[in-house]
Design a protein around this motif. Sequence first.
Motif, PDB file in Angstrom:
ATOM      1  N   GLU A   1      35.883  45.562 -20.019  1.00 36.11           N
ATOM      2  CA  GLU A   1      37.195  45.151 -19.514  1.00 36.11           C
ATOM      3  C   GLU A   1      38.161  46.308 -19.296  1.00 36.11           C
ATOM      4  OE1 GLU A   1      38.739  42.162 -22.099  1.00 36.11           O
ATOM      5  OE2 GLU A   1      37.263  40.658 -21.504  1.00 36.11           O
ATOM      6  N   SER A   2      37.675  47.534 -19.339  1.00 39.13           N
ATOM      7  CA  SER A   2      38.559  48.663 -19.038  1.00 39.13           C
ATOM      8  C   SER A   2      39.008  48.568 -17.584  1.00 39.13           C
ATOM      9  CB  SER A   2      37.835  49.980 -19.293  1.00 39.13           C
ATOM     10  OG  SER A   2      36.685  50.079 -18.480  1.00 39.13           O
ATOM     11  N   PRO A   3      40.105  49.233 -17.213  1.00 38.49           N
ATOM     12  CA  PRO A   3      40.613  49.150 -15.836  1.00 38.49           C
ATOM     13  C   PRO A   3      39.503  49.393 -14.820  1.00 38.49           C
ATOM     14  CG  PRO A   3      42.179  50.313 -17.194  1.00 38.49           C
ATOM     15  CD  PRO A   3      40.981  50.060 -18.061  1.00 38.49           C
ATOM     16  N   PRO A   4      39.362  48.510 -13.834  1.00 36.96           N
ATOM     17  CA  PRO A   4      38.223  48.579 -12.917  1.00 36.96           C
ATOM     18  C   PRO A   4      38.183  49.819 -12.034  1.00 36.96           C
ATOM     19  CG  PRO A   4      39.815  46.947 -12.168  1.00 36.96           C
ATOM     20  CD  PRO A   4      40.237  47.359 -13.534  1.00 36.96           C
ATOM     21  N   ASP A   5      39.308  50.554 -11.944  1.00 42.81           N
ATOM     22  CA  ASP A   5      39.304  51.766 -11.136  1.00 42.81           C
ATOM     23  C   ASP A   5      38.775  52.971 -11.913  1.00 42.81           C
ATOM     24  OD1 ASP A   5      41.508  51.763 -12.830  1.00 42.81           O
ATOM     25  OD2 ASP A   5      42.751  52.916 -11.454  1.00 42.81           O
ATOM     26  N   ILE A   6      38.396  52.753 -13.196  1.00 42.42           N
ATOM     27  CA  ILE A   6      37.833  53.824 -14.017  1.00 42.42           C
ATOM     28  C   ILE A   6      36.317  53.853 -13.859  1.00 42.42           C
ATOM     29  CG2 ILE A   6      37.442  54.615 -16.388  1.00 42.42           C
ATOM     30  CD1 ILE A   6      40.143  53.496 -17.139  1.00 42.42           C
ATOM     31  N   ARG A   7      35.766  55.014 -13.641  1.00 43.55           N
ATOM     32  CA  ARG A   7      34.316  55.181 -13.580  1.00 43.55           C
ATOM     33  C   ARG A   7      33.743  55.157 -14.999  1.00 43.55           C
ATOM     34  NH1 ARG A   7      30.705  57.631 -10.089  1.00 43.55           N
ATOM     35  NH2 ARG A   7      32.434  58.226  -8.731  1.00 43.55           N
ATOM     36  N   ILE A   8      32.662  54.413 -15.196  1.00 47.46           N
ATOM     37  CA  ILE A   8      31.936  54.435 -16.470  1.00 47.46           C
ATOM     38  C   ILE A   8      30.638  55.191 -16.239  1.00 47.46           C
ATOM     39  CG2 ILE A   8      30.840  53.076 -18.274  1.00 47.46           C
ATOM     40  CD1 ILE A   8      32.766  50.827 -17.674  1.00 47.46           C
ATOM     41  N   PRO A   9      30.421  56.310 -16.931  1.00 48.23           N
ATOM     42  CA  PRO A   9      29.205  57.113 -16.719  1.00 48.23           C
ATOM     43  C   PRO A   9      27.942  56.385 -17.173  1.00 48.23           C
ATOM     44  CG  PRO A   9      30.943  58.404 -17.781  1.00 48.23           C
ATOM     45  CD  PRO A   9      31.365  56.968 -17.827  1.00 48.23           C
TER      46      PRO A   9
ATOM     47  N   GLU B   1      32.150  38.944  -5.836  1.00 44.07           N
ATOM     48  CA  GLU B   1      31.724  40.265  -5.375  1.00 44.07           C
ATOM     49  C   GLU B   1      32.920  41.143  -5.032  1.00 44.07           C
ATOM     50  OE1 GLU B   1      30.449  40.268  -0.834  1.00 44.07           O
ATOM     51  OE2 GLU B   1      29.498  38.614  -1.913  1.00 44.07           O
ATOM     52  N   PRO B   2      32.791  42.452  -5.265  1.00 40.59           N
ATOM     53  CA  PRO B   2      33.898  43.368  -4.988  1.00 40.59           C
ATOM     54  C   PRO B   2      34.216  43.440  -3.498  1.00 40.59           C
ATOM     55  CG  PRO B   2      32.249  44.373  -6.435  1.00 40.59           C
ATOM     56  CD  PRO B   2      31.644  43.116  -5.881  1.00 40.59           C
ATOM     57  N   GLY B   3      35.496  43.684  -3.216  1.00 39.96           N
ATOM     58  CA  GLY B   3      35.866  43.946  -1.838  1.00 39.96           C
ATOM     59  C   GLY B   3      35.286  45.266  -1.374  1.00 39.96           C
ATOM     60  N   SER B   4      35.317  46.266  -2.283  1.00 38.92           N
ATOM     61  CA  SER B   4      34.717  47.576  -2.012  1.00 38.92           C
ATOM     62  C   SER B   4      34.602  48.328  -3.333  1.00 38.92           C
ATOM     63  CB  SER B   4      35.593  48.379  -1.030  1.00 38.92           C
ATOM     64  OG  SER B   4      35.042  49.664  -0.807  1.00 38.92           O
ATOM     65  N   GLY B   5      33.505  49.062  -3.504  1.00 39.36           N
ATOM     66  CA  GLY B   5      33.291  49.781  -4.748  1.00 39.36           C
ATOM     67  C   GLY B   5      32.853  48.841  -5.866  1.00 39.36           C
ATOM     68  N   GLY B   6      32.982  49.305  -7.105  1.00 39.78           N
ATOM     69  CA  GLY B   6      32.674  48.474  -8.252  1.00 39.78           C
ATOM     70  C   GLY B   6      31.199  48.189  -8.455  1.00 39.78           C
ATOM     71  N   GLU B   7      30.308  49.003  -7.856  1.00 40.19           N
ATOM     72  CA  GLU B   7      28.870  48.780  -8.018  1.00 40.19           C
ATOM     73  C   GLU B   7      28.426  49.153  -9.438  1.00 40.19           C
ATOM     74  OE1 GLU B   7      29.494  50.493  -3.782  1.00 40.19           O
ATOM     75  OE2 GLU B   7      30.161  50.957  -5.837  1.00 40.19           O
TER      76      GLU B   7
ATOM     77  N   LEU C   1      36.282  50.513  -8.833  1.00 43.71           N
ATOM     78  CA  LEU C   1      36.574  49.465  -7.854  1.00 43.71           C
ATOM     79  C   LEU C   1      37.611  49.994  -6.873  1.00 43.71           C
ATOM     80  CD1 LEU C   1      36.213  46.482  -6.993  1.00 43.71           C
ATOM     81  CD2 LEU C   1      38.148  45.936  -8.495  1.00 43.71           C
ATOM     82  N   LEU C   2      37.280  49.951  -5.590  1.00 45.26           N
ATOM     83  CA  LEU C   2      38.180  50.452  -4.552  1.00 45.26           C
ATOM     84  C   LEU C   2      39.042  49.346  -3.965  1.00 45.26           C
ATOM     85  CD1 LEU C   2      35.677  52.838  -2.734  1.00 45.26           C
ATOM     86  CD2 LEU C   2      37.297  53.388  -4.562  1.00 45.26           C
ATOM     87  N   LYS C   3      38.463  48.138  -3.913  1.00 39.73           N
ATOM     88  CA  LYS C   3      39.202  47.016  -3.337  1.00 39.73           C
ATOM     89  C   LYS C   3      38.842  45.750  -4.100  1.00 39.73           C
ATOM     90  CE  LYS C   3      39.954  44.469   0.993  1.00 39.73           C
ATOM     91  NZ  LYS C   3      39.564  44.331   2.421  1.00 39.73           N
ATOM     92  N   PRO C   4      39.818  45.170  -4.839  1.00 35.24           N
ATOM     93  CA  PRO C   4      39.561  43.924  -5.573  1.00 35.24           C
ATOM     94  C   PRO C   4      39.282  42.790  -4.592  1.00 35.24           C
ATOM     95  CG  PRO C   4      41.538  45.038  -6.349  1.00 35.24           C
ATOM     96  CD  PRO C   4      41.162  45.691  -5.054  1.00 35.24           C
ATOM     97  N   PRO C   5      38.769  41.657  -5.114  1.00 34.93           N
ATOM     98  CA  PRO C   5      38.526  41.350  -6.527  1.00 34.93           C
ATOM     99  C   PRO C   5      37.141  41.813  -6.979  1.00 34.93           C
ATOM    100  CG  PRO C   5      38.073  39.424  -5.200  1.00 34.93           C
ATOM    101  CD  PRO C   5      38.533  40.498  -4.248  1.00 34.93           C
TER     102      PRO C   5
END
Length: 328
Positions: free
Chosen positions: A107-115, A137-143, A315-319
Amino acid sequence: MATGNFFQEVEVPEQKPQGTHGVLFPAVLSPTTNTKFTVFKEAIRVQKPWLESLLNERGVILFRGFPVTSPSDFNNVVEAFGFPEAPYVGGQAPRTKVIGRIYTANESPPDIRIPFHHEMAYVPNFPTKLFFFCEEEPGSGGETPIVLSHTIYKKMNKRHPEFVARLEEHGLTNKRIINDEDHSSSFTGKGWKSTYMTDDKNTAEKRAASLETKLEWMENGLKVTTGPLAAIRFDERNQRKTWFNNLAICKTCPMNGKVDDHDTYVELGNGDLVPDDVKEYILNIMEEECVVIPWKKGDVMLVNNMMVLHARKPLLKPPRSILASLCK
């Protein structure tokens, strides 16, 4: 209920060939025909031996195009496999129970990368299988990138054989300082109460001890030291070594001792620090070797946690809504 040849393997552009035979990673399965959810559940039960064999061969199965539409459906999929649930005692990521055996992913902020990391490789009682579900599904990013752990080991051993030998000899020790409450600003931001699922210090100490973890109570926080634990493991089924650790996700400098840091630190079991060039190379080869498949609504991903590291792209574009379940 008959299932017949219910599953078919399909290809997506992001897959990568692995090994001398060029087998694609990960395996991607779709239904042979349009079907009801009850048929999907029954097919899992009937063909579980084949699905497990495929998982142990490929490391990840992505189920795409199946009628999984809700957290309740996802819970039923997990239960259809019949794997025992893995408790999250000692887990570092902030998560919330949704239903049954289903929790939110980190649940950390979705714009943070998790290694890249193996789930709970920092404690001795880690899950062996992970389920993820794309509720939205994400709008963009968040894979959720994935990479085969034995590939990382081979490349590390070729480039830094002396360090790998020391790592195999000494293992890794994980350290962090936390306080009472969770901090969702960090992907390792759980406080000690939710980490050990109690507000009693004696109970926390007993649960920590069972995880080879030492707790040192401080005036404004708690120092947590786990290990040393093995950082290289042997995959008996496939007869190869794997890079089973969370070195890429941790800081490799000395701890700063601040309670509000919310970071995890790692060092070799003998107290030596990890060289900066080693850490940099690890991060680079993980990015080079990983597979990144964009999420689609309804996707279910089953990960062999013994074979595969996973990460999270910003995550580049929610949701975006990804749920998870951990299994023994």
